[in-house]
Write a protein that holds these residues in place. Structure first.
Motif, short mmCIF file in Angstrom:
data_model
loop_
_atom_site.label_atom_id
_atom_site.label_comp_id
_atom_site.label_asym_id
_atom_site.label_seq_id
_atom_site.Cartn_x
_atom_site.Cartn_y
_atom_site.Cartn_z
N TRP A 146 39.38 0.46 40.54
CA TRP A 146 39.12 0.25 41.97
C TRP A 146 37.86 0.93 42.47
O TRP A 146 37.34 0.55 43.52
CB TRP A 146 40.33 0.73 42.78
N GLY A 161 47.38 -3.96 45.73
CA GLY A 161 46.52 -3.46 44.66
C GLY A 161 47.21 -3.39 43.31
O GLY A 161 46.57 -3.07 42.31
N TYR A 219 44.48 2.57 47.82
CA TYR A 219 44.42 2.30 46.39
C TYR A 219 44.99 3.45 45.57
O TYR A 219 45.55 3.22 44.49
CB TYR A 219 42.99 1.98 45.97
N TYR A 245 34.21 -0.48 46.82
CA TYR A 245 34.97 0.72 47.18
C TYR A 245 34.07 1.76 47.83
O TYR A 245 34.35 2.24 48.94
CB TYR A 245 35.62 1.28 45.93
#
Length: 586
Positions: A64, A253, A93, A69
């Motif tokens: 991630w 996620g 996340y 991000y």
């Protein structure tokens, strides 16, 4: 257009380092799994299931921690009206990895699956697996395209090179080492890339903080200096929207092949859980410099910088605040270190998504659905071709599609409302079947798409309670657009409706067929009465082998392949077997 030679040299050195590490990883592990008799294709997909804690922790974190991000976290902290309160990705996340480690990593790894779609095809059949492949593929391709697009824009801000050239070059390097080494190359390059992200951003932060144009960020967190405080707040009217988005990050996620590819590559189920927890901590740590850079952007008097009097938010460039801070608040040599960090973040995500998409296609679509007799060499070549095809598709979309972020948002929502409830059902709810899965798919898709998608200019045809009509102004063109804003948590509601639809329709179909209220001839999916069927088990028979269940193909199959297919279904606990079917396996 002025080209910064130093920046190009820095990028060339960084890309060469990544390429060398990727090729070295492929060479180092080229014979991995041969002594255990593992197929080459499976080694490429899950790294021979021997990824250790050090490399595994880094590559799981890189799942991630990508360009979206670090750029997205800085953007939301910077944007007035949002701020840190709306920068949900780090915590969302991180919790996603914790929840995945607690509940999903162990059953998936212990049952010996190779891809995320394996349990769906095992329980719901190959056709349903093909349907679920669509949103999974869309998510991976659109995500790769979105971050490649962000990389091109970032390079153009700092180095002033052609966007298209930078996108194509980055994509080609990521595709090449992924093609050569599979998961091994992806995992080992992730280690280098995460080090580059961490060092590059942390080197930049002190220089940006001490720039004369930047006010004290502890003051601007709570007081308005140049814009609203960057700490942000959540109004009562936006509470449900905030909760909806947070649930999407935390639960949505989980059902991604990029995550489960790491889970399934761990040497044991316990290691898979530990890797998830380590990656959750890594996500939080890697978000800190992005938060600080967003706060710095909100604390800057841009009139004192080379950027100009108009702030990035007023130029609709808030999504580029991280490279803008690096370019205009740091010395050139420092901004090039930051540029390497952004490039590393993008490549660490792009290579993973491309490999994930090709793994699902090669195994679950090509091998399991169409060519059960395919040789291992054939599967390897299908993977290589699809790595190139999917990587090329993502690159083209990054270059020519202006709505790539809108496509990513919609596809990630579909992963949440369609795949997550199905994964929950197939792993933990005994008795769900193909009828329920189809119903759940339709419920989730209609309810989510019905809510519209402003980024794609897709109008809603379902107006949920609390919807409002807002006017949005483009600061560059002055154009005014009316947008329907859904303040009801319809994404989470769609996910719950999909889950309940799966359970409800499955048990209804089971009751109707088993009670005789519906004739067995109407069980056209062979999902209730004839579970021992072509659709569900592809004309396989279950045979007892000690305490395990193996699959022996009835059709002409090469001996090696039958062992490969059996590896995915090697535990009784992975099969939801009704009492009426138990006589086949006892």
């Amino acid at each position: 257009m002025a080209i910064h030679i130093e920046g190009l040299v820095a990028i060339a050195i960084f890309y060469m380092l990544i390429l060398v590490v990727g090729i070295w990883a492929a060479w180092k592990n080229k014979h991995s799994g041969e002594t255990e008799g593992t197929d080459r294709s499976e080694t490429i997909m899950v790294g021979g299931r021997d990824i250790g804690l050090f490399v595994g922790g880094f590559t799981m974190t890189a799942t991630w921690v990508g360009g979206g991000y670090i750029n997205g976290t800085a953007e939301y902290v910077y944007l007035p009206g949002f701020g840190l309160a709306w920068a949900q990705a780090p915590f969302g996340y991180a919790l996603s990895l914790v929840v995945g480690g607690l509940f999903f990593a162990k059953p998936m790894r212990s049952r010996g699956y190779v891809t995320m779609l394996d349990p769906f095809q095992q329980i719901y059949g190959k056709r349903m697996g093909g349907l679920l492949f669509i949103p999974a593929l869309m998510g991976e391709i659109f995500w790769s395209a979105a971050i490649l697009s962000a990389l091109g824009a970032t390079l153009s801000v700092i180095v002033d090179i052609n966007i298209k050239m930078s996108v194509v070059l980055s994509a080609l390097i990521a595709i090449f080492y992924t093609l050569v080494g599979g998961l091994y190359s992806v995992a080992y390059t992730d280690v280098v890339q995460l080090f580059c992200i961490f060092i590059g951003l942390w080197i930049s932060v002190p220089f940006a903080l001490t720039n004369p144009a930047v006010a004290d960020i502890t003051v601007t967190a709570v007081k308005e200096v140049y814009q609203a405080p960057w700490r942000g707040s959540i109004s009562s009217g936006d509470t449900w929207v905030w909760i909806d988005n947070f649930c999407l990050l935390m639960l949505g996620g989980i059902p991604w092949q990029v995550y489960f590819q790491r889970v399934l590559s761990a040497s044991s189920a316990t290691y898979a859980q530990v890797l998830s927890f380590l990656a959750a901590f890594g996500c939080l740590v890697m978000a800190v410099p992005s938060v600080l850079i967003g706060a710095i952007g909100a604390s800057t008097d841009w009139n004192q910088t080379s950027y100009g009097a108009i702030s990035p938010k007023d130029k609709d460039q808030a999504d580029m605040i991280l490279p803008i801070v690096l370019q205009h608040l740091c010395p050139p040599f420092v901004s090039f270190f930051g540029l390497g960090a952004v490039s590393a973040a993008v490549m660490s995500s792009a290579d993973s998504s491309i490999l994930s998409a090709s793994s699902m296609f090669a195994r679950n679509i090509y091998q399991m659905a169409f060519r059960q007799s395919a040789s291992d060499r054939e599967i390897v070549w299908v993977m290589r071709i699809t790595i190139f095809v999917f990587g090329g598709l993502a690159t083209v979309m990054a270059l020519v599609t202006g709505t790539v972020y809108g496509l990513w948002y919609l596809s990630s929502d579909l992963v949440y409302v369609i795949i997550f409830p199905q994964l929950l059902s197939v792993l933990f709810i005994k008795g769900t079947n193909t009828y329920g899965s189809v119903a759940a798919y339709l419920f989730g898709m209609v309810l989510r798409i019905g809510g519209g998608e402003p980024y794609l200019h897709l109008p809603p045809f379902i107006y949920y309670p609390g919807w409002t009509l807002e006017q949005r102004v483009d600061h560059l063109t002055g154009a005014i657009e009316e947008v329907v804003v859904q303040r009801f948590p319809f994404k989470t509601m769609s996910m719950l409706a999909s889950f309940l639809g799966n359970v409800g329709v499955s048990y209804l179909a089971k009751y109707l067929f088993e009670s005789g209220k519906l004739s067995h001839k109407y069980d056209f999916l062979d999902a209730v009465v004839s579970k021992h069927s072509a659709e569900i088990m592809d004309k396989t028979t279950l045979v007892a082998r000690g305490n395990n269940i193996g699959l022996s193909e009835m059709g002409p199959v090469k001996p090696r392949l039958s062992v490969t297919l059996a590896a995915a279904f090697t535990h009784k606990s992975s099969l939801c077997i009704s009492p009426s079917l138990s006589r086949y396996v006892e």
